[in-house]
Each structure stands twice: as C-alpha cells, then as structure tokens.
Scaffold this motif. Structure first.
Motif, short mmCIF file in Angstrom:
data_model
loop_
_atom_site.label_atom_id
_atom_site.label_comp_id
_atom_site.label_asym_id
_atom_site.label_seq_id
_atom_site.Cartn_x
_atom_site.Cartn_y
_atom_site.Cartn_z
N HIS A 23 2.01 10.88 48.82
CA HIS A 23 1.86 10.23 50.12
C HIS A 23 3.10 9.39 50.44
O HIS A 23 3.62 9.43 51.57
N PHE A 24 3.61 8.65 49.47
CA PHE A 24 4.83 7.85 49.66
C PHE A 24 6.01 8.74 50.03
O PHE A 24 6.77 8.43 50.96
N LEU A 25 6.16 9.85 49.33
CA LEU A 25 7.27 10.77 49.62
C LEU A 25 7.19 11.28 51.05
O LEU A 25 8.20 11.33 51.76
N GLN A 26 5.99 11.66 51.47
CA GLN A 26 5.82 12.24 52.80
C GLN A 26 5.89 11.20 53.91
O GLN A 26 6.54 11.41 54.93
N GLU A 27 5.20 10.09 53.74
CA GLU A 27 5.09 9.10 54.81
C GLU A 27 6.26 8.13 54.86
O GLU A 27 6.79 7.86 55.94
N ASP A 28 6.69 7.61 53.74
CA ASP A 28 7.74 6.58 53.74
C ASP A 28 9.15 7.18 53.71
O ASP A 28 10.06 6.64 54.34
N LEU A 29 9.32 8.27 52.98
CA LEU A 29 10.65 8.87 52.87
C LEU A 29 10.82 10.12 53.74
O LEU A 29 11.89 10.70 53.77
N ALA A 30 9.74 10.54 54.41
CA ALA A 30 9.76 11.69 55.32
C ALA A 30 10.22 12.98 54.62
O ALA A 30 10.96 13.78 55.19
N ILE A 31 9.77 13.17 53.38
CA ILE A 31 10.06 14.40 52.65
C ILE A 31 9.01 15.42 53.07
O ILE A 31 7.81 15.14 53.06
N SER A 32 9.45 16.60 53.45
CA SER A 32 8.52 17.61 53.95
C SER A 32 7.63 18.16 52.83
O SER A 32 8.00 18.15 51.66
N SER A 33 6.48 18.65 53.25
CA SER A 33 5.57 19.30 52.30
C SER A 33 6.24 20.50 51.65
O SER A 33 6.03 20.78 50.48
N ALA A 34 7.06 21.20 52.42
CA ALA A 34 7.76 22.37 51.88
C ALA A 34 8.73 21.96 50.77
O ALA A 34 8.80 22.64 49.74
N SER A 35 9.43 20.86 50.95
CA SER A 35 10.36 20.38 49.92
C SER A 35 9.61 19.99 48.65
O SER A 35 10.04 20.30 47.54
N ILE A 36 8.48 19.32 48.83
CA ILE A 36 7.67 18.92 47.68
C ILE A 36 7.14 20.16 46.97
O ILE A 36 7.15 20.23 45.74
N ALA A 37 6.72 21.17 47.74
CA ALA A 37 6.22 22.41 47.14
C ALA A 37 7.30 23.11 46.33
O ALA A 37 7.04 23.63 45.24
N VAL A 38 8.53 23.12 46.84
CA VAL A 38 9.66 23.72 46.12
C VAL A 38 9.86 23.00 44.79
O VAL A 38 10.01 23.63 43.74
N ALA A 39 9.86 21.68 44.83
CA ALA A 39 10.04 20.90 43.61
C ALA A 39 8.93 21.15 42.61
O ALA A 39 9.17 21.25 41.41
N LEU A 40 7.71 21.26 43.10
CA LEU A 40 6.57 21.52 42.21
C LEU A 40 6.70 22.88 41.55
O LEU A 40 6.39 23.04 40.37
N ARG A 41 7.15 23.89 42.31
CA ARG A 41 7.35 25.22 41.72
C ARG A 41 8.42 25.17 40.63
O ARG A 41 8.27 25.76 39.56
N HIS A 42 9.50 24.45 40.90
CA HIS A 42 10.57 24.35 39.91
C HIS A 42 10.11 23.56 38.69
O HIS A 42 10.55 23.85 37.57
N SER A 43 9.23 22.59 38.88
CA SER A 43 8.77 21.79 37.75
C SER A 43 7.90 22.61 36.80
O SER A 43 7.80 22.28 35.62
N GLN A 44 7.32 23.69 37.29
CA GLN A 44 6.53 24.57 36.42
C GLN A 44 7.44 25.37 35.51
O GLN A 44 7.10 25.66 34.37
N GLN A 45 8.62 25.74 36.00
CA GLN A 45 9.57 26.52 35.22
C GLN A 45 10.44 25.63 34.32
O GLN A 45 10.81 26.01 33.22
N ASP A 46 10.79 24.47 34.83
CA ASP A 46 11.67 23.55 34.11
C ASP A 46 11.05 22.16 34.19
O ASP A 46 11.41 21.37 35.06
N PRO A 47 10.09 21.86 33.31
CA PRO A 47 9.35 20.60 33.42
C PRO A 47 10.26 19.37 33.42
O PRO A 47 11.26 19.32 32.72
N GLY A 48 9.89 18.44 34.25
CA GLY A 48 10.61 17.18 34.36
C GLY A 48 9.93 16.33 35.40
O GLY A 48 9.05 16.79 36.12
N PRO A 49 10.35 15.09 35.52
CA PRO A 49 9.75 14.21 36.52
C PRO A 49 10.02 14.73 37.93
O PRO A 49 11.14 15.12 38.26
N LEU A 50 8.98 14.73 38.76
CA LEU A 50 9.08 15.23 40.13
C LEU A 50 10.23 14.57 40.89
O LEU A 50 11.00 15.28 41.56
N PRO A 51 10.41 13.24 40.82
CA PRO A 51 11.52 12.64 41.57
C PRO A 51 12.89 13.20 41.16
O PRO A 51 13.75 13.45 42.01
N MET A 52 13.09 13.43 39.87
CA MET A 52 14.37 13.98 39.40
C MET A 52 14.57 15.41 39.90
O MET A 52 15.69 15.79 40.26
#
Length: 76
Positions: A23-52
């Motif tokens: 919610h903070f990423l989307q509302e306060d930083l205006a990060i799109s849902s699509a960008s968050i989805a891309v990061a989540l997909r990458h985190s499955q292949q290369d685990p790491g903290p979502l912000p990084m």
C-alpha cells in the motif's frame, strides 16, 4: 507486526506489514501495480528483499529506496 532478517540478510515480514508495504509503495510512492508485479516475479527467481529488487530493476529510485527502508524501520 514483525520484521526479521535471515542469515543472508533477507527481510522477513508479517503478512500485515507486507500488505502495508505494498500500500505504501502504491499510494505514497506512486509505484504501479505492474512494477510491483514485475518485482515479485523476479523475486521468485532470485530471492531478495522486494525494495532491493524494485531498485535493481530500475522500478524505484535510490531516494525512493531510502524512503522504503525508512518506512520499514518505523513500521516495525
């Protein structure tokens, strides 16, 4: 709300904190849902903290990354 780090330094957080982070990423930083989805997909292949992952793939700036970690610090 609990945030832990694993031996490798990866952040582990409760589902409540995770939901609030999204919610903070989307509302306060205006990060799109699509960008968050891309990061989540990458985190499955290369685990790491979502912000990084968001930063490594150019989805947030270094300043935004600092804001996220500041937010996480106060959310704990």
């Amino acid at each position: 709300m609990t945030i832990h780090t694993t031996q490798g330094g990866e952040l582990q957080m409760s589902s409540t904190t995770y939901s609030r982070l999204i919610h903070f990423l989307q509302e306060d930083l205006a990060i799109s849902s699509a960008s968050i989805a891309v990061a989540l997909r990458h985190s499955q292949q290369d685990p790491g903290p979502l912000p990084m992952i968001l930063w490594q793939y150019g989805l947030i700036t270094l300043e935004q990354l600092e804001q996220v970690y500041d937010w996480l610090e106060t959310a704990a």
